[in-house]
Motif scaffolding. Sequence first.
Motif, PDB file in Angstrom:
ATOM      1  N   SER A 182      62.594  23.921  40.127  1.00 37.05           N
ATOM      2  CA  SER A 182      61.963  25.015  40.403  1.00 37.05           C
ATOM      3  C   SER A 182      60.326  26.062  39.705  1.00 37.05           C
ATOM      4  N   TYR A 183      60.651  25.671  38.610  1.00 38.56           N
ATOM      5  CA  TYR A 183      59.459  26.060  37.319  1.00 38.56           C
ATOM      6  C   TYR A 183      58.870  25.161  37.243  1.00 38.56           C
TER       7      TYR A 183
ATOM      8  N   ALA B  44      49.453  28.640  35.275  1.00 44.14           N
ATOM      9  CA  ALA B  44      50.704  27.038  34.877  1.00 44.14           C
ATOM     10  C   ALA B  44      51.386  27.461  33.638  1.00 44.14           C
ATOM     11  N   PHE B  45      50.934  28.091  32.654  1.00 36.61           N
ATOM     12  CA  PHE B  45      51.099  28.435  31.190  1.00 36.61           C
ATOM     13  C   PHE B  45      51.914  29.945  31.430  1.00 36.61           C
ATOM     14  N   HIS B  46      51.683  30.367  32.217  1.00 39.78           N
ATOM     15  CA  HIS B  46      51.840  32.063  32.527  1.00 39.78           C
ATOM     16  C   HIS B  46      53.943  31.504  33.449  1.00 39.78           C
ATOM     17  N   CYS B  47      53.580  30.748  33.280  1.00 37.85           N
ATOM     18  CA  CYS B  47      55.202  30.244  34.084  1.00 37.85           C
ATOM     19  C   CYS B  47      55.601  28.953  33.156  1.00 37.85           C
TER      20      CYS B  47
ATOM     21  N   PRO C 195      61.586  23.475  29.444  1.00 38.91           N
ATOM     22  CA  PRO C 195      61.235  23.145  29.895  1.00 38.91           C
ATOM     23  C   PRO C 195      61.764  21.073  29.244  1.00 38.91           C
ATOM     24  N   ASP C 196      61.674  20.581  30.797  1.00 34.78           N
ATOM     25  CA  ASP C 196      62.121  19.211  30.346  1.00 34.78           C
ATOM     26  C   ASP C 196      60.630  18.186  30.050  1.00 34.78           C
ATOM     27  N   VAL C 197      61.159  16.698  29.899  1.00 35.36           N
ATOM     28  CA  VAL C 197      59.509  15.682  29.365  1.00 35.36           C
ATOM     29  C   VAL C 197      58.661  16.005  30.962  1.00 35.36           C
TER      30      VAL C 197
ATOM     31  N   MET D 262      59.875  30.679  31.987  1.00 38.71           N
ATOM     32  CA  MET D 262      60.595  29.455  32.347  1.00 38.71           C
ATOM     33  C   MET D 262      61.265  29.554  31.199  1.00 38.71           C
ATOM     34  N   LYS D 263      60.654  29.683  30.267  1.00 39.32           N
ATOM     35  CA  LYS D 263      61.481  30.157  28.321  1.00 39.32           C
ATOM     36  C   LYS D 263      61.972  30.985  28.896  1.00 39.32           C
TER      37      LYS D 263
END
Length: 726
Positions: free
Chosen positions: A265-266, A282-285, A296-298, A289-290
């Motif tokens: 979703s993220y 984008a970097f805020h999301c 975050p995955d690959v 997420m963290k």
Amino acid sequence: MRFIGASTRNPSNIIGNKVYFLYQFVSLSSSCAVQTLDFPDENQTQDSNRYLELKCKMQNYAAKGYIKKAIEALNYMGSVPSKPTVYDYNSLIYCYLRSKDVFLEELVGVYIGMKRFGPHPNASTFNTLFKGMLSLGSLKESLFIAEEMWKSGFLPSFSSMSKLLKRSMEFSSLVDSLSVLELMLRLDYFPTEPTANLLIVSLSRAGMIAEAYFVFSALLGKSHFRGAYSYNPILWALCKSNQSYTALALFCSFRKKGLVHSVYSYTALIYGFSKEKLWDEAFHCLNEMKTDGFSPDVWTYTSIIKFLCDDGKIEEGLDLLEKMEEEGCKPDLVTYNIILRELCNQNMIVERGKLFQIIDQKGFSPDPYTHASLAGGLLKQGNVGVAKEHLLGVISRECVADAPLYNIYLNILCREDNSKEALSLLKSMVERGVRPNNISYNTILKGLCENSIDEALEFFDCVSRVENWPDLVSINTILSAACKQKNSPMIRRILNRIESEGFKLNIVGATCLIQYFCAVGEIQECLKLLESMMIYGPTPSIVTLNTLMDNLCKMHLLVPACRIFLYLKSSGVLPDVITYNILIRASIKERNDTLLDHFLREMYSQRFKWDVFTYGSFIYGLCREGKISLAMQLRDQMCENGISPNTGIYNTILEAMFKRGKFWGIVSLLKQMAKDGCEPNEVSFEILNRAMSKGWMKEFPRTAKLFKLVLCGNSEKATNHGERTS
């Protein structure tokens, strides 16, 4: 008193009378039965035999697919009392559906007849029709019968509706799938979770995002399927279609409803904002997420890196790659390939070498995409020889080369006018077990068209039996070449071929024909073609109409061009900046200030900004009037607005200066050209040559000498270029 007397009668007499009556009824019944057995009614027997005979005929006709004869036999049953029954109709339908030749119109006609004139369809009628039509793949008709069944008071089974929904999705008939689902929900049936998820995914991929959301919301409202895997496809569809803020709003609303998000979703939001170059979001999301406990995955990191590279932000991409590894998320070959491509695009040779070392150290073997990224970057930088050598080395090893990699090499060969080697390589592909695709064939076809359209058509004929080829791209390629060469016999030949192959001329081919008719001066034929397109299709595009208007304006036919412009607006096709540039330049050339003012106002109302061609048109008009200083001011203004003048604009000013003897201004202009990175082209040197030959510069010997040096330099440059290419 009679009532009392009657009540005092002997009970045994009442019983005796009843027994005697019963004895008489039984005797009479037995007697009648014996009479019936001994002396049968001849009419009844004939009717029974007649009915059985007609029923047998009807079933036989129906089983063979002779529906009309079967219906005739059914109608003849009307001569038998109480016949035909609903079961006879059901038998006809069942037998006909088992035949090999089923015409649905006839079958629906039988059903409509039953509904109007009787006998009324029963549950068996509906079930037989539904199952038969579903087995034939007639989805719309199956849905129609299911709805009719429900309206008639019978309930279609859950299994039947589920099968219909699955079949609709198998046939990619998403509109029908939605109709089936709506009926299921009215029946209070809910599809299984895998089926519902598959429908949401299919709708999302097809761009039917609102419909996908409807399905999810309808099932969510019934407390079904609250997992992220059900709504993630909707988020992804929104993000892929540049609707990331809408996806974010949906994401937040799902969270409020208590739905649990996933990494996927993220990642969808991060992908969408990165794609739209909204880097802060984008970097805020990514940080959110963290914070929410998701790692975050690959795929998450690779999404950001890809779009950073696409945006030319290679340094940020490399920083994120390093951060990714620090967090324990290992990049895969896809990640490295994306970065490699951008390093090649930006000609960062040292970094490219280091990345190759890292790829080798990580134990990755370069795949076709790795080699394609490297070759593509080299070609973009103009290193054709190096790219060719690299691809040749890869292809000779055979093990990693695939069709796209071969296609890059084929493209290089065809651009070098080496179609024979390209044909040889195509043969080699087949021998090595690499299947050429349409791009392979179309690349060679385009290369052949540059030299000899006859050879191109011969190649076209030789490989036209290949699966899925020729396609419309190949048809348009060869038609475009014939139109550019004004080869009328070849155009007729190709159009005949299009018709015989069953192709339909699309907008690209139609636009090529319009260009051809304009080039040969056949304006009437051009307008006839446009009229045909307006009526029968393909619908003219903005490119088609711009092409026509441009050619009309070049022929000084501004009024017909304006009529095309009015049609364009009335037909719902939106004009673009090219449209206005064509008409503005024509208005300036024709000195039609009224039209010029009109188009400028419209351009402003449409919020189109001036580009290099708009400025070029006005500079041309000023130079024609001898207002060179104003033209130079306009040139300065376009530079201030971030638009670089092209060589065409400098040539316009250059010629105006020559005509008015502003020779020292020419020297200054040539210096400014060099400063702006605009090299003189053939037109520039033609202007200089013309000035020298006409003796315009006899009174300015020093300037004439300078221009001779410029001309000699150009000649030497051309010679050197010729030596390099040979």
